[in-house]
Design an enzyme around this catalytic site. Structure first.
Site, mmCIF file in Angstrom:
data_model
loop_
_atom_site.group_PDB
_atom_site.id
_atom_site.type_symbol
_atom_site.label_atom_id
_atom_site.label_comp_id
_atom_site.label_asym_id
_atom_site.label_seq_id
_atom_site.Cartn_x
_atom_site.Cartn_y
_atom_site.Cartn_z
ATOM 1 N N SER A 47 1.139 -1.086 0.134
ATOM 2 C CA SER A 47 0.107 0.165 0.481
ATOM 3 C C SER A 47 0.832 1.204 -0.175
ATOM 4 O O SER A 47 0.373 2.430 -0.701
ATOM 5 C CB SER A 47 -0.937 0.327 1.314
ATOM 6 N N LYS A 141 -0.976 -18.972 5.419
ATOM 7 C CA LYS A 141 -1.578 -19.564 6.810
ATOM 8 C C LYS A 141 -1.951 -18.270 7.419
ATOM 9 O O LYS A 141 -1.361 -17.404 7.686
ATOM 10 C CB LYS A 141 -1.431 -20.519 7.646
ATOM 11 N N HIS A 171 4.440 -23.123 5.952
ATOM 12 C CA HIS A 171 6.053 -23.904 5.904
ATOM 13 C C HIS A 171 6.780 -24.995 6.513
ATOM 14 O O HIS A 171 8.205 -24.930 6.384
ATOM 15 C CB HIS A 171 7.014 -22.011 5.486
ATOM 16 N N LYS A 175 10.196 -27.724 6.317
ATOM 17 C CA LYS A 175 11.413 -28.256 7.246
ATOM 18 C C LYS A 175 12.087 -29.371 6.422
ATOM 19 O O LYS A 175 11.113 -30.406 6.500
ATOM 20 C CB LYS A 175 10.775 -28.517 8.364
ATOM 21 N N HIS A 233 0.680 -26.532 11.055
ATOM 22 C CA HIS A 233 2.172 -26.967 11.270
ATOM 23 C C HIS A 233 1.899 -28.652 12.534
ATOM 24 O O HIS A 233 2.595 -29.765 11.825
ATOM 25 C CB HIS A 233 3.043 -25.832 12.416
ATOM 26 N N LYS A 319 4.381 -20.419 24.038
ATOM 27 C CA LYS A 319 5.258 -19.269 23.567
ATOM 28 C C LYS A 319 6.055 -19.035 25.436
ATOM 29 O O LYS A 319 5.493 -19.316 26.101
ATOM 30 C CB LYS A 319 5.148 -18.030 23.245
#
Length: 463
Positions: A47, A141, A171, A175, A233, A319
């Site tokens: 943008s 995703k 992704h 791997k 994943h 996390k």
């Protein structure tokens, strides 16, 4: 691999100045340039008003900031491919400009690195501008927000595109150790013969991150850990762990085997689900006041088929955990008590561990005699040492997308099945529980596996 004539002859990246491009995409494309595997122009769309030179400068900062050492000759070749189109992607004017850049080409690849809410509008405008003939469209995703929205998005894309034009990016499928799963399981009789319910007592999959949401609060808060990494994943990894051997090398055959696993999985039970939120999450910029979004999940799944019936599958992801590590761990059944030892005893079960991140490798945990007792020893193989420096996931994903290879992308039926599996957890989530940073989640997660107990992950410095 698709034939050379199927290769894209122009790459158009929507969102080229966004977070994903800055951290991953531009670095991956530069590395493909290093390998002399990039041979098409790259048109960036975003943008903000920028010149082509400003885009080149942005790319240099992004690639250098990722830790990649820049070779000037390589970068100059890469920079010569870049050009820029600015504007609001919901306005026709952007596509008029884009048409001038791509009409001389025959097989464009459009890579949508934008919020998912823009996937439908962008594809609609591409179709309206007659820019999708012989094109492929890759979408990042998350593909949908739940089962209903995934189906709605798919229907919108199919109003303009055929199924073989759509690439749904995950992704993790790029791997190296994830790609190796098929070969490790089926090319090695020592593993193939014990990879089922007759030998495996439980499966544990861990995806631990030792950092928090950081500057992604506005993106992460509406999503949470279950949608961010489990539905895509970890379930894609589980399918490769559990599937039957494909009958051929065709992409459809592999996708069919993965889909069979998902169809055999009952929907998850909210009673076997723990949600956690690390302390301090509510202070992250962009997080809604009083948010109940989870930053940690632990859940139990099952596969109701002949190979895996009765084997519990435990997944956890979060996390601000103690370590950064992603692994698949198979706990094998215990042997009978070792009556022949001076002190007869039970021993720990053998384990097979595939470490996906970091420093991928395979570990076998076996039992040996130690004096009058026993001890566990590890037989480790580190793929980097044995096989050399691997490609990075986005290198593989982008190379596959440019060549029309669908094997590293998720198929719609599997995406719908994974949403079906987690949908009860979205509909009836238990209360979120706080946990200290640097812990393994809330206390309820520690005892989640019962007698199988969570095993300490194989860490990169643990050899």
């Amino acid at each position: 691999m698709a034939q050379a004539q199927d290769a894209a002859d122009v790459l158009v990246i929507f969102g080229i100045t966004g977070d994903l491009a800055r951290k991953m995409t531009l670095r991956a494309l530069y590395r493909l340039e290093c390998r002399k595997l990039l041979d098409c122009p790259i048109v960036g769309v975003a943008s903000r008003e920028r010149s082509d030179d400003e885009l080149v400068a942005f790319a240099r900062r992004a690639i250098g900031g990722s830790g990649e050492e820049i070779d000037e000759d390589v970068f100059n070749r890469f920079a010569s491919r870049l050009s820029y189109v600015s504007g609001n992607v919901t306005n026709d004017s952007v596509y008029a400009q884009l048409a001038e850049r791509v009409r001389a080409h025959h097989r464009p690849l459009y890579y949508l690195e934008t919020p998912p809410s823009l996937f439908g509008p962008i594809v609609k405008h591409l179709g309206k501008a007659q820019l999708v003939t012989d094109a492929r469209v890759a979408v990042e995703k998350p593909f949908g927000y739940d089962l209903a929205s995934a189906r709605e998005l798919d229907a919108r894309l199919h109003q303009v595109l055929q199924e073989d034009q759509i690439l749904r990016v995950d992704h993790f499928l790029g791997k190296e150790p994830v790609m190796e799963l098929e070969y490790l399981r089926f090319a090695n009789l020592a593993l193939a013969e014990i990879w089922d319910r007759k030998s495996v007592s439980a499966v544990q999959i861990t995806m631990a991150e030792d950092f928090g949401v950081e500057d992604r609060g506005r993106f992460y808060d509406p999503v949470g850990a279950l949608r961010d990494v489990v539905q895509n994943h970890l379930l894609q990894v589980l399918a490769l762990v559990a599937m039957e051997p494909p009958a051929s090398a065709s992409t459809d055959e592999l996708q069919d085997k993965k889909a069979e696993v998902f169809r055999a999985m009952p929907a998850a039970d909210p009673r076997r689900y723990v949600r956690g939120q690390y302390e301090g999450y509510l202070e992250v910029h962009g997080v809604a006041p009083g948010s109940t979004t989870e930053t940690f999940v632990a859940l139990q799944l099952e596969i109701d088929n002949w190979r895996w019936a009765g084997v519990p599958i435990f997944l956890r992801a979060g996390k601000e955990l103690p370590h950064h590590v992603t692994e698949v761990r198979l706990l094998l059944l215990s042997t009978p008590r070792l009556a022949f030892l001076p002190n007869p005893t039970d021993v720990d079960p053998n384990q097979i561990v595939l470490r996906i991140d970091p420093d991928s490798g395979l570990r076998l945990q076996i039992i040996t005699r130690s004096g009058d007792s026993w001890r566990s020893v590890h037989l480790d193989t580190l793929f980097r040492q044995e096989l050399g420096e691997p490609w990075e996931p986005y290198e593989r994903v982008l190379h596959a997308a440019l060549h029309g290879d669908h094997q590293l992308f998720a198929r719609q039926d599997s995406i719908e099945q994974t949403w079906r599996i987690v949908q009860p957890l979205l509909d009836h989530p238990p209360n979120v529980q706080p946990y200290p940073r640097g812990s393994w989640g809330p206390p309820a997660a520690e005892s989640f596996c019962g007698p199988y107990r969570w095993r300490q992950p194989w860490l990169a410095n643990d050899h």
